[in-house]
Write an enzyme that holds these catalytic residues in place. Structure first.
Site, PDB file in Angstrom:
ATOM      1  N   ASP A  68    -103.191  -0.265  87.443  1.00  0.00           N
ATOM      2  CA  ASP A  68    -103.408  -0.031  86.010  1.00  0.00           C
ATOM      3  C   ASP A  68    -102.328   0.868  85.400  1.00  0.00           C
ATOM      4  OD1 ASP A  68    -104.278   2.327  87.173  1.00  0.00           O
ATOM      5  OD2 ASP A  68    -106.278   2.304  86.278  1.00  0.00           O
ATOM      6  N   ASP A  90    -112.209   6.985  87.772  1.00  0.00           N
ATOM      7  CA  ASP A  90    -111.953   7.390  89.163  1.00  0.00           C
ATOM      8  C   ASP A  90    -113.052   8.297  89.698  1.00  0.00           C
ATOM      9  OD1 ASP A  90    -109.660   5.917  89.335  1.00  0.00           O
ATOM     10  OD2 ASP A  90    -108.284   7.624  89.200  1.00  0.00           O
TER      11      ASP A  90
END
Length: 200
Positions: A68, A90
């Protein structure tokens, strides 16, 4: 040990995949969101005893998490909102994956909480350094890339060489390691930031 320091060196290796994703119309944020969903699937798989599927999902989480940011930079779309979204996802991914592992019976809940607090505090101190003006700091012995690779290795070992050592399988012992090294990494980051503040 942290593998995060090697990210710039693997940029060239990742570039063909980044270019393919760009031509396919994939956006950086869609990869970030995808990393969240595969972490949820990993947690559900580990909870249900599906170590193979769980480990595959963790590997996909690692790939999406690596891509990403690289795709955002390649498209000139790197932004504070994307960075913020990536960090939030995350942390939730860490929580889901680790909780799935110990909730699935690989370790007791105290060991799971020990691992979770170590992982979350090391990540928190990495970004808190930026909040006090020192700049983001991801040094220390155990970074996120290390954790994901270790989970994949432990998952493979659990499948190929099933068994326990003093009552814990490989994933269970890995949570113990995450607890110890996670808190140690947090201490390393605290000491670094403390020294940097003192120099001002």
């Amino acid at each position: 040990m942290t593998l995060d320091q090697f990210r710039p060196h693997v940029q060239g290796i990742m570039q063909p995949v980044v270019s393919l994703a760009r031509r396919a119309g994939v956006t950086p944020n869609s990869l970030t969101i995808a990393s969240f969903f595969v972490s949820v699937l990993a947690a559900l798989a580990y909870y249900a005893g599906g170590v193979v599927i769980g480990t595959v999902m963790v590997a996909m989480n690692a790939v999406f998490d690596a891509l990403d940011g690289a795709l955002a930079r390649d498209m000139g779309l790197a932004s504070l909102r994307g960075d913020f979204l990536d960090h939030v996802i995350d942390r939730y991914a860490d929580i889901f994956i680790i909780t799935g592992i110990f909730a699935g019976g690989a370790a007791s809940w105290p060991i799971g909480v020990f691992a979770l607090t170590g992982v979350l505090m090391s990540s928190y101190l990495g970004t808190q350094a930026q909040a006090v003006g020192v700049g983001r700091f991801y040094g220390g012995i155990l970074g996120r890339a290390d954790r994901l690779v270790l989970i994949i290795i432990a998952g493979v070992l659990t499948v190929l060489i099933p068994g326990t050592i003093y009552g814990l399988n490989y994933l269970g012992w890995l949570l113990v390691i995450f607890g110890v090294l996670g808190h140690y990494t947090a201490l390393q980051r605290f000491a670094h930031v403390w020294r940097q503040i003192e120099k001002r």
